[in-house]
Design an enzyme around this catalytic site. Structure first.
Site: not given
Length: 297
Positions: A173-174, A177, A183, A229
């Site tokens: 996930h990071e 980014h 997101h 999310y």
């Protein structure tokens, strides 16, 4: 069994030595200063430490920054970060894992998260070299799990608070980014797919649900994206803050790169990767310690 008892320690020792022997980058221009004041840092760290293994909420959602885990650059707007100059040159990401921040097992978890991205895209991760002008440094000396969006010249930080942030899905996930992903819930067409239940959101957190003018590269809205999310994020009353408008088997997960994530990444970096001669990411991964010197090429 007897052989394994001495092979496994050798693997860990060799990995540790490899970390010590490669070039160490200068202090990263982005993310070296703690994004929190002392009180907020303590609050974020405590919230994440108290997460149960079976907790449906992701640690990055609790990291106290924009949309939870994004460090915003005051000089770069959300839409500005979509420009190609924030994509990694030739799809190659030099990285460095801060030596004293992680155990050997945690370093391996970080590498395996990067490997999952490399295996499903043209992105290539390799160790930092002295001539690199942009790179990612993984560290764990701040609270939370967080990253910048897109490439930043002069180095940038991905912070992974140990041990809760050092999960396979959180690493992916990071890293996404840092590769340029926002997101999923903030996409401009999200109202066709989810309903934001504003009445259930903590008032001071409502800004985290703003849409951005982010391109989806022609990839359909993905409930199962690792960038989506969960349904209860920033809830003030224990009720959902996001409701899918279509039947979704899963909405928000922290385990793997979805098919949509991988497709979007390949389309995002199609031009950058085409500029390098060899688009093969790396040799097949081996658990033998002799291959640990530079896993990603």
């Amino acid at each position: 069994m007897v052989v394994l008892r001495w092979i496994i320690p050798l693997i860990l020792v060799a990995t540790s030595l490899a970390d010590c022997n490669h070039d160490r980058p200068p202090i990263a221009r982005y993310g070296s200063d703690d994004p929190y004041d002392k009180e907020e840092a303590s609050r974020v760290a405590m919230q994440i430490d108290e997460l149960d293994e079976d907790d449906k909420q992701n640690p990055w959602e609790l990291s106290g920054l924009f949309e939870g885990d994004i460090v915003l650059d005051k000089k770069v707007s959300r839409n500005g970060a979509l420009k190609e100059k924030y994509r990694w040159t030739k799809g190659i990401v030099p990285y460095y894992i801060a030596e004293n921040n992680f155990s050997d097992e945690e370093k391996q978890a970080i590498r395996k998260g990067l490997r999952a991205i490399a295996e499903q895209s043209c992105i290539k991760f390799r160790r930092y070299r002295k001539e690199d002008t942009s790179w990612v440094v993984f560290r764990s000396n701040s609270s939370g799990c967080w990253s910048y969006v897109g490439m930043r010249p002069g180095g940038q930080t991905i912070n992974l608070q140990a041990p809760r942030c050092i999960k396979h899905g959180t690493v992916i996930h990071e890293a996404l980014h840092a590769l340029g992903f926002w997101h999923q819930h903030s996409s401009r067409d999200r109202d066709k797919y989810v309903r934001i239940l504003w009445e259930n959101i903590i008032p001071s957190k409502k800004h985290n649900f703003k849409k951005c003018n982010c391109t989806d590269f022609g990839v359909a809205y993905d409930y199962g994206s690792i960038m989506h999310y969960t349904s209860m994020v920033f809830s003030k009353n224990g009720k959902p803050t996001i409701k899918p408008l279509q039947e979704a088997l899963i909405m928000g997960q922290n385990f793997y790169l979805s098919t949509g994530d991988a497709l979007k990444l390949r389309r995002m970096y199609k031009r950058q990767c085409s500029r390098r001669r060899n688009t093969q990411n790396w040799e097949p991964f081996s658990e033998h310690f002799s291959s640990m010197d530079d896993i990603f090429g």
